[in-house]
Structures are given as structure tokens and as C-alpha cells.
Design a protein around this motif. Structure first.
Motif, PDB file in Angstrom:
ATOM      1  N   ALA A 195      28.606  -2.152 -65.168  1.00 37.84           N
ATOM      2  CA  ALA A 195      28.007  -2.968 -64.107  1.00 37.84           C
ATOM      3  C   ALA A 195      28.210  -2.319 -62.740  1.00 37.84           C
ATOM      4  CB  ALA A 195      28.604  -4.372 -64.123  1.00 37.84           C
ATOM      5  N   ALA A 196      29.375  -1.722 -62.530  1.00 37.34           N
ATOM      6  CA  ALA A 196      29.656  -1.073 -61.244  1.00 37.34           C
ATOM      7  C   ALA A 196      28.797   0.165 -61.045  1.00 37.34           C
ATOM      8  CB  ALA A 196      31.136  -0.719 -61.156  1.00 37.34           C
ATOM      9  N   THR A 197      28.522   0.896 -62.111  1.00 42.09           N
ATOM     10  CA  THR A 197      27.684   2.083 -61.966  1.00 42.09           C
ATOM     11  C   THR A 197      26.206   1.740 -61.883  1.00 42.09           C
ATOM     12  OG1 THR A 197      27.720   2.396 -64.371  1.00 42.09           O
ATOM     13  CG2 THR A 197      29.316   3.639 -63.073  1.00 42.09           C
ATOM     14  N   ARG A 198      25.819   0.619 -62.467  1.00 43.14           N
ATOM     15  CA  ARG A 198      24.416   0.208 -62.393  1.00 43.14           C
ATOM     16  C   ARG A 198      24.069  -0.386 -61.036  1.00 43.14           C
ATOM     17  NH1 ARG A 198      23.975  -3.830 -66.260  1.00 43.14           N
ATOM     18  NH2 ARG A 198      25.669  -3.119 -67.554  1.00 43.14           N
ATOM     19  N   ARG A 199      24.989  -1.129 -60.452  1.00 47.20           N
ATOM     20  CA  ARG A 199      24.745  -1.828 -59.187  1.00 47.20           C
ATOM     21  C   ARG A 199      25.873  -1.551 -58.183  1.00 47.20           C
ATOM     22  NH1 ARG A 199      19.879  -4.597 -59.493  1.00 47.20           N
ATOM     23  NH2 ARG A 199      19.574  -5.459 -61.560  1.00 47.20           N
ATOM     24  N   PRO A 200      25.990  -0.325 -57.675  1.00 49.09           N
ATOM     25  CA  PRO A 200      27.103  -0.009 -56.768  1.00 49.09           C
ATOM     26  C   PRO A 200      27.027  -0.754 -55.436  1.00 49.09           C
ATOM     27  CG  PRO A 200      25.597   1.850 -56.920  1.00 49.09           C
ATOM     28  CD  PRO A 200      25.159   0.839 -57.934  1.00 49.09           C
ATOM     29  N   ARG A 201      25.827  -1.005 -54.939  1.00 46.51           N
ATOM     30  CA  ARG A 201      25.710  -1.733 -53.666  1.00 46.51           C
ATOM     31  C   ARG A 201      26.155  -3.182 -53.815  1.00 46.51           C
ATOM     32  NH1 ARG A 201      20.060   0.794 -51.643  1.00 46.51           N
ATOM     33  NH2 ARG A 201      20.932   2.779 -50.964  1.00 46.51           N
ATOM     34  N   LEU A 202      25.883  -3.774 -54.968  1.00 47.99           N
ATOM     35  CA  LEU A 202      26.334  -5.143 -55.213  1.00 47.99           C
ATOM     36  C   LEU A 202      27.856  -5.204 -55.279  1.00 47.99           C
ATOM     37  CD1 LEU A 202      25.475  -8.064 -55.792  1.00 47.99           C
ATOM     38  CD2 LEU A 202      25.461  -7.465 -58.222  1.00 47.99           C
ATOM     39  N   VAL A 203      28.454  -4.199 -55.895  1.00 52.21           N
ATOM     40  CA  VAL A 203      29.918  -4.139 -55.966  1.00 52.21           C
ATOM     41  C   VAL A 203      30.503  -3.967 -54.565  1.00 52.21           C
ATOM     42  CG1 VAL A 203      31.866  -2.798 -56.844  1.00 52.21           C
ATOM     43  CG2 VAL A 203      29.931  -3.276 -58.322  1.00 52.21           C
ATOM     44  N   LEU A 204      29.911  -3.114 -53.759  1.00 52.31           N
ATOM     45  CA  LEU A 204      30.368  -2.910 -52.385  1.00 52.31           C
ATOM     46  C   LEU A 204      30.215  -4.188 -51.564  1.00 52.31           C
ATOM     47  CD1 LEU A 204      31.441  -0.833 -50.361  1.00 52.31           C
ATOM     48  CD2 LEU A 204      29.068  -0.295 -49.813  1.00 52.31           C
ATOM     49  N   PHE A 205      29.104  -4.876 -51.729  1.00 54.21           N
ATOM     50  CA  PHE A 205      28.890  -6.141 -51.034  1.00 54.21           C
ATOM     51  C   PHE A 205      29.928  -7.184 -51.469  1.00 54.21           C
ATOM     52  CE2 PHE A 205      26.873 -10.357 -50.811  1.00 54.21           C
ATOM     53  CZ  PHE A 205      26.679 -10.431 -49.435  1.00 54.21           C
ATOM     54  N   GLY A 206      30.196  -7.255 -52.763  1.00 50.58           N
ATOM     55  CA  GLY A 206      31.214  -8.192 -53.255  1.00 50.58           C
ATOM     56  C   GLY A 206      32.592  -7.888 -52.698  1.00 50.58           C
ATOM     57  N   ALA A 207      32.924  -6.598 -52.604  1.00 45.86           N
ATOM     58  CA  ALA A 207      34.221  -6.222 -52.027  1.00 45.86           C
ATOM     59  C   ALA A 207      34.287  -6.600 -50.557  1.00 45.86           C
ATOM     60  CB  ALA A 207      34.456  -4.726 -52.206  1.00 45.86           C
ATOM     61  N   PHE A 208      33.175  -6.443 -49.840  1.00 45.86           N
ATOM     62  CA  PHE A 208      33.141  -6.815 -48.434  1.00 45.86           C
ATOM     63  C   PHE A 208      33.294  -8.321 -48.258  1.00 45.86           C
ATOM     64  CE2 PHE A 208      30.768  -7.974 -44.577  1.00 45.86           C
ATOM     65  CZ  PHE A 208      31.537  -7.288 -43.646  1.00 45.86           C
TER      66      PHE A 208
END
Length: 89
Positions: free
Chosen positions: A8-21
Motif C-alpha cells: 500500500a505504501a509503494t502504491r500510494r506514497p503521497r497518501l502515506v505522506l499525507f497521513g503522516a502529516f
């Protein structure tokens, strides 16, 4: 077991970054007042060895001595350059 998280992290890296933010913003918002509620003193255990040593030192020397007052460089000053070949810290 956790392969789906990596996928999931490799498929949607921007979503992971947004979630971390978003997580960071929530932590800052919820923890902003914690600094004012923390005590600054009262963590010393009077029965500990370090408290005993501080009491004995204060009795014999008149004041509690710190490590920095025991370690002195005889010829060093703030204008003295460091010796060659050593790293500056």
C-alpha cells in the motif's frame, strides 16, 4: 504478515505522506499544552546513591558540585584555538 502495508505504501506514497502529516498535526495540536503541565522538579529519590553522594558532597564542600566544576582544562580559554589534528566539537 505486513506485506500489505508495504504494498500500500509503494502504491500510494503521497497518501502515506499525507497521513503522516495529518498524524504530525494531530500530535502537535494535542500535545501543545503538555509542556506547561509537566513538573520540573521532584524526580529525586532521597534513598538513591546519587542523592546520598550529593548530600555528602554538599556537607563536605559547602555546596553541591557538578561534574563541570571538577573537570577543568588548565590553559584553555575561549580564545585558544583547538590543537591541530583533533575534531572541533
Amino acid at each position: 504478515m505486513f506485506c500489505w502495508i508495504g504494498e500500500a505504501a509503494t502504491r500510494r506514497p503521497r497518501l502515506v505522506l499525507f497521513g503522516a502529516f495529518v498524524f504530525l498535526v494531530l500530535c502537535v495540536a494535542l500535545g501543545a499544552g503538555a509542556g506547561g503541565r509537566l513538573k520540573t522538579q521532584g524526580y529525586d529519590d532521597p534513598r538513591s546513591d546519587s542523592s546520598f553522594a550529593a548530600r555528602v558532597t554538599a556537607e563536605h564542600l559547602g555546596a553541591a558540585r557538578t561534574w563541570s566544576s571538577w573537570c577543568r582544562c588548565p590553559a584553555a580559554s575561549s580564545t585558544t584555538p583547538p590543537p591541530r589534528g583533533r575534531a572541533r566539537t
